[in-house]
Design a protein around this motif. Sequence first.
Motif, PDB file in Angstrom:
ATOM      1  N   VAL A 150      84.144 -15.498  34.140  1.00  0.00           N
ATOM      2  CA  VAL A 150      83.614 -14.483  35.043  1.00  0.00           C
ATOM      3  C   VAL A 150      82.179 -14.094  34.690  1.00  0.00           C
ATOM      4  O   VAL A 150      81.334 -13.988  35.567  1.00  0.00           O
ATOM      5  CB  VAL A 150      84.536 -13.238  35.035  1.00  0.00           C
ATOM      6  CG1 VAL A 150      83.950 -12.110  35.842  1.00  0.00           C
ATOM      7  CG2 VAL A 150      85.907 -13.613  35.577  1.00  0.00           C
ATOM      8  N   ALA A 151      81.877 -13.898  33.431  1.00  0.00           N
ATOM      9  CA  ALA A 151      80.545 -13.450  33.007  1.00  0.00           C
ATOM     10  C   ALA A 151      79.615 -14.642  32.775  1.00  0.00           C
ATOM     11  O   ALA A 151      80.059 -15.762  32.499  1.00  0.00           O
ATOM     12  CB  ALA A 151      80.666 -12.624  31.736  1.00  0.00           C
ATOM     13  N   GLU A 152      78.315 -14.384  32.868  1.00  0.00           N
ATOM     14  CA  GLU A 152      77.332 -15.468  32.723  1.00  0.00           C
ATOM     15  C   GLU A 152      77.444 -16.166  31.376  1.00  0.00           C
ATOM     16  O   GLU A 152      77.382 -17.393  31.291  1.00  0.00           O
ATOM     17  CB  GLU A 152      75.917 -14.940  32.912  1.00  0.00           C
ATOM     18  CG  GLU A 152      74.888 -16.047  32.791  1.00  0.00           C
ATOM     19  CD  GLU A 152      73.456 -15.579  32.929  1.00  0.00           C
ATOM     20  OE1 GLU A 152      72.575 -16.459  32.947  1.00  0.00           O
ATOM     21  OE2 GLU A 152      73.218 -14.366  33.006  1.00  0.00           O
ATOM     22  N   GLY A 153      77.616 -15.414  30.307  1.00  0.00           N
ATOM     23  CA  GLY A 153      77.741 -16.027  28.983  1.00  0.00           C
ATOM     24  C   GLY A 153      78.936 -16.960  28.906  1.00  0.00           C
ATOM     25  O   GLY A 153      78.862 -18.043  28.316  1.00  0.00           O
ATOM     26  N   ASP A 154      80.046 -16.557  29.514  1.00  0.00           N
ATOM     27  CA  ASP A 154      81.243 -17.412  29.533  1.00  0.00           C
ATOM     28  C   ASP A 154      80.981 -18.694  30.323  1.00  0.00           C
ATOM     29  O   ASP A 154      81.427 -19.773  29.947  1.00  0.00           O
ATOM     30  CB  ASP A 154      82.428 -16.670  30.148  1.00  0.00           C
ATOM     31  CG  ASP A 154      82.783 -15.420  29.371  1.00  0.00           C
ATOM     32  OD1 ASP A 154      82.587 -15.410  28.139  1.00  0.00           O
ATOM     33  OD2 ASP A 154      83.252 -14.454  30.003  1.00  0.00           O
TER      34      ASP A 154
END
Length: 142
Positions: A104-108
């Motif tokens: 979901v998150a950009e880092g992931d």
Amino acid sequence: MPGPVPNREADLARPRERKGSDAQSVTRGVARPTKISNADRNWHPIAKRLWDCLKESGHADFYQQSDWALAYSLCEDLSYYEKSGKRSGQMLQTIYSAFERLPVAEGDRRRVRIELHEPEPEEQSAAVLAIADCNKDLGLGE
């Protein structure tokens, strides 16, 4: 995938390349069309907003039916957590950790080598531009 968040591809001095024999060992399948459910009306507003954002996000292009089922289940859990009178920090951490699987998150997303880019502007052909200029010069509209 544990470890630090990788840099964006554009920030690297040279592009990433797969090395060794792993480059050819990717098993591929066929992506199938998916049907996305609506958010449950009884969910907490935060869970509803997250669900709606997931449906509109660029990384949703990669989701299959099982991913949507997992996301639905996690939004159900998040809604339960937000509505419950007694909250557990461990429960919230578990829910957030599960969202990393989607990613979901950009880092992931960067950890699994998915980068979302701004859409490239559509270019008009030279012929279309020439006709538009000609019509403009003749006063036929814009």
